[in-house]
Design an enzyme around this catalytic site. Sequence first.
Site, PDB file in Angstrom:
ATOM      1  N   PHE A 159       0.727  -1.166   0.173  1.00 36.19           N
ATOM      2  CA  PHE A 159       0.104  -0.053   0.085  1.00 36.19           C
ATOM      3  C   PHE A 159       0.794   1.162   0.055  1.00 36.19           C
ATOM      4  O   PHE A 159       0.299   2.462  -0.293  1.00 36.19           O
ATOM      5  CB  PHE A 159      -0.945  -0.059   1.133  1.00 36.19           C
ATOM      6  CG  PHE A 159      -0.335   0.513   2.523  1.00 36.19           C
ATOM      7  CD1 PHE A 159      -0.076   1.815   2.761  1.00 36.19           C
ATOM      8  CD2 PHE A 159       0.200  -0.715   3.330  1.00 36.19           C
ATOM      9  CE1 PHE A 159       0.695   1.985   4.121  1.00 36.19           C
ATOM     10  CE2 PHE A 159       0.835  -0.162   4.586  1.00 36.19           C
ATOM     11  CZ  PHE A 159       0.905   1.115   4.975  1.00 36.19           C
ATOM     12  N   LYS A 183      -1.327  -7.156  -9.061  1.00 33.19           N
ATOM     13  CA  LYS A 183      -2.531  -7.269  -8.123  1.00 33.19           C
ATOM     14  C   LYS A 183      -1.928  -6.165  -7.100  1.00 33.19           C
ATOM     15  O   LYS A 183      -0.790  -6.523  -6.259  1.00 33.19           O
ATOM     16  CB  LYS A 183      -2.139  -9.057  -7.312  1.00 33.19           C
ATOM     17  CG  LYS A 183      -3.547  -9.233  -7.006  1.00 33.19           C
ATOM     18  CD  LYS A 183      -4.029  -8.280  -5.733  1.00 33.19           C
ATOM     19  CE  LYS A 183      -3.303  -8.571  -4.416  1.00 33.19           C
ATOM     20  NZ  LYS A 183      -3.558  -7.419  -3.337  1.00 33.19           N
ATOM     21  N   SER A 236       5.271  -6.921   3.227  1.00 27.94           N
ATOM     22  CA  SER A 236       6.162  -7.377   4.559  1.00 27.94           C
ATOM     23  C   SER A 236       6.707  -8.639   4.464  1.00 27.94           C
ATOM     24  O   SER A 236       6.399  -9.384   3.511  1.00 27.94           O
ATOM     25  CB  SER A 236       4.932  -7.467   5.591  1.00 27.94           C
ATOM     26  OG  SER A 236       3.964  -8.564   5.345  1.00 27.94           O
ATOM     27  N   CYS A 291       9.499   1.709   3.535  1.00 34.47           N
ATOM     28  CA  CYS A 291      10.539   0.568   3.878  1.00 34.47           C
ATOM     29  C   CYS A 291      11.641   1.113   3.990  1.00 34.47           C
ATOM     30  O   CYS A 291      12.753   0.335   4.537  1.00 34.47           O
ATOM     31  CB  CYS A 291      10.340  -0.741   2.806  1.00 34.47           C
ATOM     32  SG  CYS A 291      11.185  -0.007   1.285  1.00 34.47           S
ATOM     33  N   GLU A 384       9.157  -4.217  12.971  1.00 30.23           N
ATOM     34  CA  GLU A 384       8.992  -3.247  11.942  1.00 30.23           C
ATOM     35  C   GLU A 384       7.730  -2.459  12.448  1.00 30.23           C
ATOM     36  O   GLU A 384       6.468  -3.005  12.132  1.00 30.23           O
ATOM     37  CB  GLU A 384       8.872  -3.765  10.565  1.00 30.23           C
ATOM     38  CG  GLU A 384       8.608  -2.534   9.414  1.00 30.23           C
ATOM     39  CD  GLU A 384       8.447  -3.115   7.942  1.00 30.23           C
ATOM     40  OE1 GLU A 384       7.878  -3.981   7.930  1.00 30.23           O
ATOM     41  OE2 GLU A 384       8.936  -2.258   7.223  1.00 30.23           O
TER      42      GLU A 384
HETATM   43  P1  NAD Z   1       1.433  -6.668   3.150  1.00 28.78           P
HETATM   44  O1  NAD Z   1       2.731  -7.621   3.063  1.00 28.78           O
HETATM   45  O2  NAD Z   1       0.582  -6.654   4.081  1.00 28.78           O
HETATM   46  O3  NAD Z   1       0.905  -6.482   1.522  1.00 28.78           O
HETATM   47  C1  NAD Z   1       1.560  -6.799   0.506  1.00 28.78           C
HETATM   48  C2  NAD Z   1       0.841  -7.337  -0.559  1.00 28.78           C
HETATM   49  O4  NAD Z   1       0.435  -8.682  -0.305  1.00 28.78           O
HETATM   50  C3  NAD Z   1      -0.469  -6.680  -1.097  1.00 28.78           C
HETATM   51  O5  NAD Z   1      -0.935  -6.635  -2.176  1.00 28.78           O
HETATM   52  C4  NAD Z   1      -1.776  -7.535  -0.142  1.00 28.78           C
HETATM   53  O6  NAD Z   1      -2.696  -7.739  -0.759  1.00 28.78           O
HETATM   54  C5  NAD Z   1      -0.910  -9.139  -0.134  1.00 28.78           C
HETATM   55  N1  NAD Z   1      -1.301  -9.761   1.164  1.00 28.78           N
HETATM   56  C6  NAD Z   1      -1.267  -9.324   2.218  1.00 28.78           C
HETATM   57  N2  NAD Z   1      -1.571 -10.417   3.113  1.00 28.78           N
HETATM   58  C7  NAD Z   1      -1.383 -11.617   2.362  1.00 28.78           C
HETATM   59  C8  NAD Z   1      -1.545 -12.810   2.556  1.00 28.78           C
HETATM   60  N3  NAD Z   1      -1.952 -13.365   3.789  1.00 28.78           N
HETATM   61  N4  NAD Z   1      -1.672 -13.910   1.426  1.00 28.78           N
HETATM   62  C9  NAD Z   1      -1.266 -13.496   0.098  1.00 28.78           C
HETATM   63  N5  NAD Z   1      -1.399 -12.011  -0.054  1.00 28.78           N
HETATM   64  C10 NAD Z   1      -1.352 -11.156   1.055  1.00 28.78           C
HETATM   65  O7  NAD Z   1       2.473  -5.147   2.923  1.00 28.78           O
HETATM   66  P2  NAD Z   1       1.705  -3.745   3.190  1.00 28.78           P
HETATM   67  O8  NAD Z   1       1.116  -3.567   4.406  1.00 28.78           O
HETATM   68  O9  NAD Z   1       0.681  -3.379   1.896  1.00 28.78           O
HETATM   69  O10 NAD Z   1       2.950  -3.014   2.696  1.00 28.78           O
HETATM   70  C11 NAD Z   1       3.737  -2.584   3.711  1.00 28.78           C
HETATM   71  C12 NAD Z   1       5.085  -3.183   3.817  1.00 28.78           C
HETATM   72  O11 NAD Z   1       5.562  -3.649   2.794  1.00 28.78           O
HETATM   73  C13 NAD Z   1       6.183  -3.278   5.038  1.00 28.78           C
HETATM   74  O12 NAD Z   1       6.399  -4.223   5.524  1.00 28.78           O
HETATM   75  C14 NAD Z   1       7.015  -2.468   4.118  1.00 28.78           C
HETATM   76  O13 NAD Z   1       8.459  -2.393   4.522  1.00 28.78           O
HETATM   77  C15 NAD Z   1       7.209  -3.154   2.878  1.00 28.78           C
HETATM   78  N6  NAD Z   1       7.722  -2.693   1.812  1.00 28.78           N
HETATM   79  C16 NAD Z   1       9.027  -3.060   1.606  1.00 28.78           C
HETATM   80  C17 NAD Z   1       9.459  -2.467   0.409  1.00 28.78           C
HETATM   81  C18 NAD Z   1      10.953  -3.095   0.012  1.00 28.78           C
HETATM   82  O14 NAD Z   1      11.321  -2.553  -1.096  1.00 28.78           O
HETATM   83  N7  NAD Z   1      11.679  -3.916   0.419  1.00 28.78           N
HETATM   84  C19 NAD Z   1       9.008  -1.361  -0.150  1.00 28.78           C
HETATM   85  C20 NAD Z   1       7.770  -0.941   0.115  1.00 28.78           C
HETATM   86  C21 NAD Z   1       7.194  -1.826   1.305  1.00 28.78           C
END
Ligand code: NAD
Length: 499
Positions: A159, A183, A236, A291, A384
């Site tokens: 997000f 997605k 995440s 991140c 985090e």
């Molecule tokens: P998230 O892991 O909750 O969601 C990411 C994606 O995974 C979304 O599209 C979501 O719909 C999907 N998802 C969520 N739960 C799922 C599940 N149980 N099974 C399958 N798919 C699932 O992450 P978020 O809250 O949207 O974003 C924040 C996180 O992203 C933070 O941990 C941040 O550090 C990380 N992030 C990392 C980077 C990087 O480059 N390393 C960059 C941006 C964000």
Amino acid sequence: MTETIEAPAALRQINHWIGGRPVAGTSGRKGPVYNPAAGKQSGEVDFATVEEVDAAVKAARAAFTTWREVSLAKRAEIFFNIRELVHERREEAARILTSEHGKVLSDAMGEVTRGLEVIEFCCGIPTLLKSEFSEQASTGIDVYSIRQPLGVVAGITPFNFPAMVPMWMWAPAIACGNTFVLKPSEKDPSASIWTAELLKEAGLPDGVFNVVHGDKVAVDAVLEHPGIAAVSFVGSTPIARYVYETATKNGKRCQALGGAKNHMIVLPDADIAMAADAAVSAAYGSAGERCMAVSMLVAVGSVADPLIDAIKERIPNVKIGDGMDPSNEMGPLITREHRDKVASYLEEGNVVVDGRENCPDEGFFLAPSLIDDLKPGMRAYDDEIFGPVLGVTRVDTYDEAVRLVNDSAFGNGTAIFTRDGGAARRFQFDAQAGMVGINVPIPVPVAYYSFGGWKGSLFGDRHIYGPEGIDFYTRGKVVTSRWPDPATSKVDLGFPQTR
Ligand code: NAD
């Protein structure tokens, strides 16, 4: 994940995008989209079924047959069109980001601009796909390498950068000749549809870029679909691990970027004012939902007290409020649930500034917070937090500081603030993280390098965008070629030799 809800009539409906047009979902499952500054629901997004994901993959598969044949010159021309349109409409994009994510407009403009750099890099696709050629490798034989697209590839995105992170993926993937299924995060999905419409207008053929919204059902359908060759994920750490394991088990190439806990070391010789400015900017920008945010300050020796004083002095000046008001510097968090989770960390260590005080009444706001005396083993140190909470840990030496960085379960970014070139160089050598800043708090690489962490911040062996992005979205082929020359033709049953 988000529950199914009844939609009041006025809510904006956000549909899938398949084969070059919007497609309404059929599952009846939808997720709420909020205006986080108002704390109110503003829209609802369709959640895809397995069949809808399949329809997107079929559209992408059909488009791949012709898209991979499109010349590099034509692909570059389309990318120049995309570049122009994104540049022209960056303010429109920024407003969409602010309305659903909550980040302030200037930050949203920064997001679009950094994404644009990746698109600009991809305008050079003819040069990026140049390969090697060895003439006369053996007598009359030439050998050359080529890189070819994989087919249909998918991106699953978080997000916190609803425009930029998808650009990290779709731009190099499509420029390399693949077709794409995105997605996006279900929390702020409108930027993906804005992108789809813009790509169509720029001349990208229908089916090359598709969007399916949703939750775990859609993600699992992507990970298990036999027609998808590769998956890029950013999100995440627990989900990154799951995506990597499931995608690779299903025979896909996968790069899965996870979460982070970024340490900023400040040595006693650092410029205190500069370090304090950097820490406040990097900890509280985008409400800490980056991140690459600085989330742990490691104060070495005598620097701790004056540094904390300087940060405390700056915090009340950070203007919090609706991101649409250009005078505001920090917006709300993404959801009420996330805001409350972040606030729950303000129970440990020595809370020097408590962000639960002085917040706007409406919306998902938490003001900048500062916790001193955190140590490994405390939740607020280890987790985090992903919000405007800056932790401080005090150590006596550089060696102790580096140990903290290297013992972290994450290894995304880290930074050192010092005037000592030798110490900075030592840190660049020692730090176990993918991106290192020297007097730079958020060292996000420019588009012609690649972005990625180590340890729990990346599953897979390819960083994202830049040269490694091109590598990820293509596979190599080596051609050994001889043109008929009857003068040298003979039967030879031995293993081919080159001398
Ligand atoms: P998230 O892991 O909750 O969601 C990411 C994606 O995974 C979304 O599209 C979501 O719909 C999907 N998802 C969520 N739960 C799922 C599940 N149980 N099974 C399958 N798919 C699932 O992450 P978020 O809250 O949207 O974003 C924040 C996180 O992203 C933070 O941990 C941040 O550090 C990380 N992030 C990392 C980077 C990087 O480059 N390393 C960059 C941006 C964000």
